[in-house]
Design a protein around this motif. Structure first.
Motif, PDB file in Angstrom:
ATOM      1  N   ASN A 283       0.812  -1.195   0.040  1.00 13.83           N
ATOM      2  CA  ASN A 283      -0.026   0.124  -0.012  1.00 13.83           C
ATOM      3  C   ASN A 283       0.861   1.198   0.010  1.00 13.83           C
ATOM      4  OD1 ASN A 283      -2.717  -1.461   1.162  1.00 13.83           O
ATOM      5  ND2 ASN A 283      -1.276  -2.169   2.207  1.00 13.83           N
ATOM      6  N   VAL A 284       0.728   2.016  -1.157  1.00 11.26           N
ATOM      7  CA  VAL A 284       1.713   3.247  -1.036  1.00 11.26           C
ATOM      8  C   VAL A 284       0.640   4.500  -1.262  1.00 11.26           C
ATOM      9  CG1 VAL A 284       3.482   4.399  -2.288  1.00 11.26           C
ATOM     10  CG2 VAL A 284       3.213   1.841  -2.646  1.00 11.26           C
ATOM     11  N   TYR A 285       1.031   5.257  -0.485  1.00  9.96           N
ATOM     12  CA  TYR A 285       0.153   6.877  -0.197  1.00  9.96           C
ATOM     13  C   TYR A 285       1.240   7.695  -0.655  1.00  9.96           C
ATOM     14  CZ  TYR A 285      -2.980   3.707   1.988  1.00  9.96           C
ATOM     15  OH  TYR A 285      -4.061   2.628   2.333  1.00  9.96           O
TER      16      TYR A 285
ATOM     17  N   SER B 200      -5.779  12.761   4.079  1.00 11.56           N
ATOM     18  CA  SER B 200      -4.673  13.744   3.614  1.00 11.56           C
ATOM     19  C   SER B 200      -3.886  13.394   2.456  1.00 11.56           C
ATOM     20  CB  SER B 200      -3.555  14.191   4.971  1.00 11.56           C
ATOM     21  OG  SER B 200      -2.883  13.153   5.215  1.00 11.56           O
ATOM     22  N   TYR B 201      -3.919  12.328   2.133  1.00 11.83           N
ATOM     23  CA  TYR B 201      -3.089  11.944   0.879  1.00 11.83           C
ATOM     24  C   TYR B 201      -3.890  12.526  -0.365  1.00 11.83           C
ATOM     25  CZ  TYR B 201      -5.917   8.063   0.818  1.00 11.83           C
ATOM     26  OH  TYR B 201      -7.233   7.215   0.541  1.00 11.83           O
ATOM     27  N   SER B 202      -2.788  12.172  -1.279  1.00  4.66           N
ATOM     28  CA  SER B 202      -3.555  12.732  -2.725  1.00  4.66           C
ATOM     29  C   SER B 202      -3.997  11.424  -3.595  1.00  4.66           C
ATOM     30  CB  SER B 202      -2.314  13.351  -3.520  1.00  4.66           C
ATOM     31  OG  SER B 202      -1.850  14.442  -3.039  1.00  4.66           O
ATOM     32  N   TYR B 203      -3.142  10.459  -3.473  1.00  6.18           N
ATOM     33  CA  TYR B 203      -3.604   9.221  -4.393  1.00  6.18           C
ATOM     34  C   TYR B 203      -3.072   8.037  -3.435  1.00  6.18           C
ATOM     35  CZ  TYR B 203      -4.391  12.001  -8.368  1.00  6.18           C
ATOM     36  OH  TYR B 203      -5.010  13.095  -9.040  1.00  6.18           O
ATOM     37  N   ALA B 204      -3.500   6.795  -3.741  1.00  3.83           N
ATOM     38  CA  ALA B 204      -3.319   5.378  -3.075  1.00  3.83           C
ATOM     39  C   ALA B 204      -3.036   4.761  -4.169  1.00  3.83           C
ATOM     40  CB  ALA B 204      -4.429   5.051  -2.135  1.00  3.83           C
ATOM     41  N   LEU B 205      -1.949   3.859  -4.239  1.00  4.04           N
ATOM     42  CA  LEU B 205      -1.693   2.594  -4.948  1.00  4.04           C
ATOM     43  C   LEU B 205      -1.722   1.451  -4.247  1.00  4.04           C
ATOM     44  CD1 LEU B 205      -0.532   1.334  -7.686  1.00  4.04           C
ATOM     45  CD2 LEU B 205       1.801   1.644  -6.488  1.00  4.04           C
ATOM     46  N   VAL B 206      -2.480   0.359  -4.403  1.00  3.99           N
ATOM     47  CA  VAL B 206      -2.687  -0.826  -3.824  1.00  3.99           C
ATOM     48  C   VAL B 206      -2.379  -1.783  -4.678  1.00  3.99           C
ATOM     49  CG1 VAL B 206      -3.782  -2.302  -2.292  1.00  3.99           C
ATOM     50  CG2 VAL B 206      -4.206   0.169  -2.128  1.00  3.99           C
ATOM     51  N   VAL B 207      -1.117  -2.613  -4.423  1.00  5.56           N
ATOM     52  CA  VAL B 207      -0.796  -3.891  -5.310  1.00  5.56           C
ATOM     53  C   VAL B 207      -0.815  -5.128  -4.576  1.00  5.56           C
ATOM     54  CG1 VAL B 207       0.074  -2.697  -7.263  1.00  5.56           C
ATOM     55  CG2 VAL B 207       1.353  -3.079  -5.302  1.00  5.56           C
TER      56      VAL B 207
ATOM     57  N   TRP C 177       6.015  14.324  -5.835  1.00  2.88           N
ATOM     58  CA  TRP C 177       5.309  14.350  -4.605  1.00  2.88           C
ATOM     59  C   TRP C 177       6.310  14.826  -3.184  1.00  2.88           C
ATOM     60  CZ3 TRP C 177       5.817   9.647  -7.345  1.00  2.88           C
ATOM     61  CH2 TRP C 177       6.963   8.818  -6.858  1.00  2.88           C
ATOM     62  N   ASN C 178       5.679  15.179  -2.346  1.00  2.59           N
ATOM     63  CA  ASN C 178       6.232  15.602  -1.103  1.00  2.59           C
ATOM     64  C   ASN C 178       6.652  14.688  -0.406  1.00  2.59           C
ATOM     65  OD1 ASN C 178       6.429  18.576  -1.876  1.00  2.59           O
ATOM     66  ND2 ASN C 178       4.185  18.915  -1.355  1.00  2.59           N
ATOM     67  N   ARG C 179       5.657  13.737  -0.309  1.00  6.03           N
ATOM     68  CA  ARG C 179       5.643  12.487   0.878  1.00  6.03           C
ATOM     69  C   ARG C 179       5.190  11.338   0.256  1.00  6.03           C
ATOM     70  NH1 ARG C 179       1.991  12.295   6.267  1.00  6.03           N
ATOM     71  NH2 ARG C 179       3.036  10.457   7.023  1.00  6.03           N
ATOM     72  N   VAL C 180       5.938  10.372   0.485  1.00  5.65           N
ATOM     73  CA  VAL C 180       5.150   9.054   0.207  1.00  5.65           C
ATOM     74  C   VAL C 180       5.452   8.069   1.397  1.00  5.65           C
ATOM     75  CG1 VAL C 180       7.335   8.108  -0.943  1.00  5.65           C
ATOM     76  CG2 VAL C 180       5.398   7.070  -1.390  1.00  5.65           C
ATOM     77  N   LEU C 181       4.463   7.286   1.452  1.00  8.03           N
ATOM     78  CA  LEU C 181       4.150   6.413   2.791  1.00  8.03           C
ATOM     79  C   LEU C 181       3.766   5.063   2.315  1.00  8.03           C
ATOM     80  CD1 LEU C 181       4.664   6.458   6.047  1.00  8.03           C
ATOM     81  CD2 LEU C 181       2.075   6.880   6.134  1.00  8.03           C
ATOM     82  N   ILE C 182       4.472   4.047   2.646  1.00 10.00           N
ATOM     83  CA  ILE C 182       4.302   2.766   2.393  1.00 10.00           C
ATOM     84  C   ILE C 182       3.886   1.828   3.867  1.00 10.00           C
ATOM     85  CG2 ILE C 182       5.202   0.762   1.107  1.00 10.00           C
ATOM     86  CD1 ILE C 182       7.074   2.580  -0.402  1.00 10.00           C
TER      87      ILE C 182
END
Length: 99
Positions: free
Chosen positions: A5-7, A54-61, A89-94
Motif C-alpha cells: 500500500n503506497v500513499y 490527507s494523501y492525494s493518491y493511493a496505490l494498492v498492489v 510528491w512531497n511525501r510517500v508512505l508505504i
C-alpha cells in the motif's frame, strides 16, 4: 499474500502533463506481471476521526508472496516510474502487509 500500500502526497503545483505522467505511471505499476491485483485511487469521502484523507493518491498492489513483491521492485516499469515521477510528491508512505 503480500499487499503493498503506497500513499502519495502530490505537490500542489504539478502541471497537467505531469499529473498525466503520474497517473499513467501509477496505472502502469499495476500491469507488472507479478501483480495479482492493482488499484489506484483518491481518498474516499468517508469522514470519521480514524480516517486519514490527507494523501492525494493511493496505490494498492497485491502479490502471491514476498518474492512477487521483490520482482515488482526490480521491474523496469517500477524503475521508470521512480525515474519519471519521483519528483512529483512531497511525501510517500508505504504499508506492507502479509498474511
Amino acid at each position: 499474500m503480500f499487499v503493498h500500500n503506497v500513499y502519495f502526497w502530490v505537490k500542489p503545483d504539478l502541471t497537467p502533463p505531469q499529473m498525466e505522467t503520474l497517473m499513467k505511471g501509477m496505472k502502469a505499476l499495476t500491469t507488472i506481471p507479478s501483480v495479482k491485483f492493482g488499484f489506484v485511487g483518491k481518498p474516499a469521502s468517508t469522514d470519521r476521526p480514524v480516517i486519514d484523507r490527507s494523501y492525494s493518491y493511493a496505490l494498492v498492489v497485491a502479490f502471491d508472496d514476498k518474492a512477487g513483491h521483490d520482482l515488482y521492485q526490480e521491474h523496469p516499469i517500477h524503475d521508470a516510474f521512480r525515474k519519471d515521477c519521483g519528483t512529483f510528491w512531497n511525501r510517500v508512505l508505504i504499508y506492507d502487509a502479509v498474511d
